[in-house]
Design a protein around this motif. Structure first.
Motif, short mmCIF file in Angstrom:
data_model
loop_
_atom_site.label_atom_id
_atom_site.label_comp_id
_atom_site.label_asym_id
_atom_site.label_seq_id
_atom_site.Cartn_x
_atom_site.Cartn_y
_atom_site.Cartn_z
N ALA A 1 63.42 7.57 90.97
CA ALA A 1 64.24 6.36 91.01
C ALA A 1 65.18 6.24 89.81
N ILE A 2 64.78 6.75 88.64
CA ILE A 2 65.53 6.45 87.43
C ILE A 2 66.33 7.65 86.92
N CYS A 3 65.68 8.59 86.27
CA CYS A 3 66.47 9.68 85.69
C CYS A 3 65.68 10.97 85.56
N GLY A 4 64.95 11.31 86.59
CA GLY A 4 64.33 12.62 86.67
C GLY A 4 63.33 12.93 85.59
N ALA A 5 63.50 14.10 84.96
CA ALA A 5 62.52 14.59 83.99
C ALA A 5 62.36 13.64 82.80
N SER A 6 63.45 13.05 82.32
CA SER A 6 63.36 12.12 81.18
C SER A 6 62.50 10.92 81.53
N ALA A 7 62.68 10.36 82.70
CA ALA A 7 61.88 9.23 83.13
C ALA A 7 60.42 9.63 83.31
N ALA A 8 60.19 10.82 83.87
CA ALA A 8 58.82 11.29 84.06
C ALA A 8 58.09 11.35 82.73
N MET A 9 58.75 11.88 81.70
CA MET A 9 58.11 12.00 80.39
C MET A 9 57.87 10.64 79.75
N ALA A 10 58.82 9.73 79.91
CA ALA A 10 58.65 8.39 79.34
C ALA A 10 57.52 7.64 80.03
N ILE A 11 57.46 7.70 81.35
CA ILE A 11 56.41 7.00 82.10
C ILE A 11 55.05 7.61 81.81
N ALA A 12 54.99 8.94 81.73
CA ALA A 12 53.72 9.60 81.43
C ALA A 12 53.16 9.17 80.09
N ALA A 13 54.04 8.80 79.16
CA ALA A 13 53.60 8.41 77.83
C ALA A 13 52.84 7.09 77.82
N VAL A 14 53.02 6.25 78.84
CA VAL A 14 52.32 4.96 78.85
C VAL A 14 51.25 4.87 79.94
N LEU A 15 51.18 5.87 80.83
CA LEU A 15 50.15 5.84 81.85
C LEU A 15 48.80 6.22 81.24
N PRO A 16 47.70 5.62 81.73
CA PRO A 16 46.37 6.04 81.27
C PRO A 16 46.17 7.52 81.53
N ARG A 17 45.63 8.23 80.55
CA ARG A 17 45.48 9.67 80.66
C ARG A 17 44.16 10.03 81.33
N ASP A 18 44.20 11.10 82.12
CA ASP A 18 42.99 11.67 82.69
C ASP A 18 43.11 13.19 82.68
N GLU A 19 42.17 13.88 83.33
CA GLU A 19 42.15 15.33 83.24
C GLU A 19 43.36 15.99 83.92
N SER A 20 44.06 15.27 84.78
CA SER A 20 45.19 15.86 85.50
C SER A 20 46.54 15.40 84.96
N SER A 21 46.57 14.68 83.84
CA SER A 21 47.82 14.10 83.34
C SER A 21 48.89 15.15 83.05
N GLU A 22 48.51 16.20 82.32
CA GLU A 22 49.50 17.23 81.98
C GLU A 22 50.00 17.95 83.23
N THR A 23 49.08 18.26 84.14
CA THR A 23 49.46 18.95 85.36
C THR A 23 50.39 18.08 86.21
N ASP A 24 50.07 16.79 86.33
CA ASP A 24 50.92 15.89 87.12
C ASP A 24 52.31 15.79 86.53
N LEU A 25 52.39 15.71 85.19
CA LEU A 25 53.70 15.62 84.54
C LEU A 25 54.51 16.89 84.78
N SER A 26 53.87 18.04 84.60
CA SER A 26 54.58 19.31 84.80
C SER A 26 55.05 19.45 86.24
N PHE A 27 54.20 19.08 87.19
CA PHE A 27 54.60 19.16 88.60
C PHE A 27 55.79 18.24 88.87
N THR A 28 55.75 17.03 88.32
CA THR A 28 56.82 16.06 88.56
C THR A 28 58.13 16.56 87.98
#
Length: 339
Positions: free
Chosen positions: A138-165
């Motif tokens: 919705a916003i700006c692709g990879a930059s938005a993904a990284m910004a949103i990932a920074a505030v989401l609660p982390r779990d064992e799949s956080s890094e994988t989900d970010l890389s996939f996105t």
């Protein structure tokens, strides 16, 4: 002793740890330079190249001298890059487009994020993944993904989900850069409407610029302007996510810490946007900050790649691919219908 006297403890820590952090940061920076070289000479998206090259060096994040620096870069350099994005936006951008189009953009962003949230849960991928992909599309692709990932609660799949996105939105954005100009010609959009559509639907800024200026200077300028309006929504969206997570008691599960009321990088984004709106950021400084933001995000995504296994990303599954593709088509459908 000198550092102890002039800097608060929170700022002293990275300085004192510089010898430990430097090897990992340096490797990530070298990967980012290589990715940029490939992008400039062969036309491949720099973010995608940085991510993929980083994945080939995953072993560096597992043990050895680079581990701490890679972790620091993937987290803190990323946030610095997002904060510096604020130098690109201003109130003047909003006034140039008019209230009707701005309202449509805001509604489309909100609807796409809501779709991601609901579909993520329905497909069994979870609300975190839904917000991550929905916000990135919705916003700006990879930059938005990284910004949103920074505030989401982390779990064992956080890094994988970010890389996939990041991988998914970059690939889809590249395909859109090729296909959407053809689509706008087929439906008969005029030059300005074409620029609006491209800026409102393609994920990453670089691909928006490429698609717009491939048609005409007017389409390119309009597309870039509309895209920057979407970028300006990054801070409010991340802030809303952060407040909702805090209110729901869904803090950082890895560290058990309650998230800050307003993340520091969001404050930085807003402060730079406000200064730019007031005309207090000289044009040359604004360009330097925008370039610094781009490099910081490129270095950070290289570090994220180093923390991610390509084999694990490939196991994310068909539901994840379907979700991010559906969000992309949904956003395009909104603007095709409205325009």
């Amino acid at each position: 002793m000198f550092i102890d006297a002039i800097a608060p403890a929170r700022l002293r820590a990275p300085v004192l740890r510089l010898p430990v952090l430097l090897p990992g940061f340096t490797v990530a920076a070298v990967v980012a330079v290589a990715a940029q070289f490939i992008s400039e000479h062969y036309g491949a998206p720099a973010m995608l190249m940085a991510l993929l090259l980083g994945m080939t060096l995953q072993f560096l994040s597992l043990e050895g001298r680079c581990v701490e620096g890679i972790g620091f870069t993937a987290r803190h350099v990323l946030r610095l890059g997002v904060a510096l994005l604020g130098a690109r936006i201003s109130v003047e951008l909003l006034l140039d487009l008019g209230a009707g189009l701005i309202g449509l953009i805001v509604a489309a962003v909100a609807a796409t994020i809501l779709l991601g949230f609901l579909a993520g849960r329905a497909l069994g991928k979870g609300w975190r993944f839904g917000l991550l992909t929905g916000g990135a599309v919705a916003i700006c692709g990879a930059s938005a993904a990284m910004a949103i990932a920074a505030v989401l609660p982390r779990d064992e799949s956080s890094e994988t989900d970010l890389s996939f996105t990041v991988l998914g939105v970059t690939l889809l954005s590249t395909l859109a850069m090729i296909a959407y100009p053809l689509l706008t010609g087929w439906v008969g959009f005029d030059t300005r409407t074409t620029g609006v559509f491209l800026g409102a639907t393609i994920h990453d800024v670089a691909q928006v610029v490429g698609a717009g200026f491939s048609i005409s200077p007017e389409a390119g300028e309009t597309a870039t302007l509309v895209k920057l309006i979407r970028v300006s929504l990054l801070a409010p969206v991340v802030l809303l996510f952060s407040l909702a997570i805090r209110a729901g008691g869904l803090g950082d599960s890895a560290g058990g810490k309650r998230p800050p009321l307003i993340p520091g990088f969001v404050l930085g984004f807003l402060a730079l946007g406000a200064l730019n709106s007031l005309g207090l950021v000289p044009e040359m400084l604004g360009r330097l900050l925008a370039d610094a933001s781009g490099w910081a995000l490129l270095i950070a995504i290289a570090a994220v790649g180093m923390k991610t296994s390509l084999a694990t990303v490939m196991q994310v599954g068909g539901a994840a691919i379907a979700l991010i593709a559906a969000e992309t088509l949904f956003l395009a459908g909104i603007f095709l219908t409205a325009l």
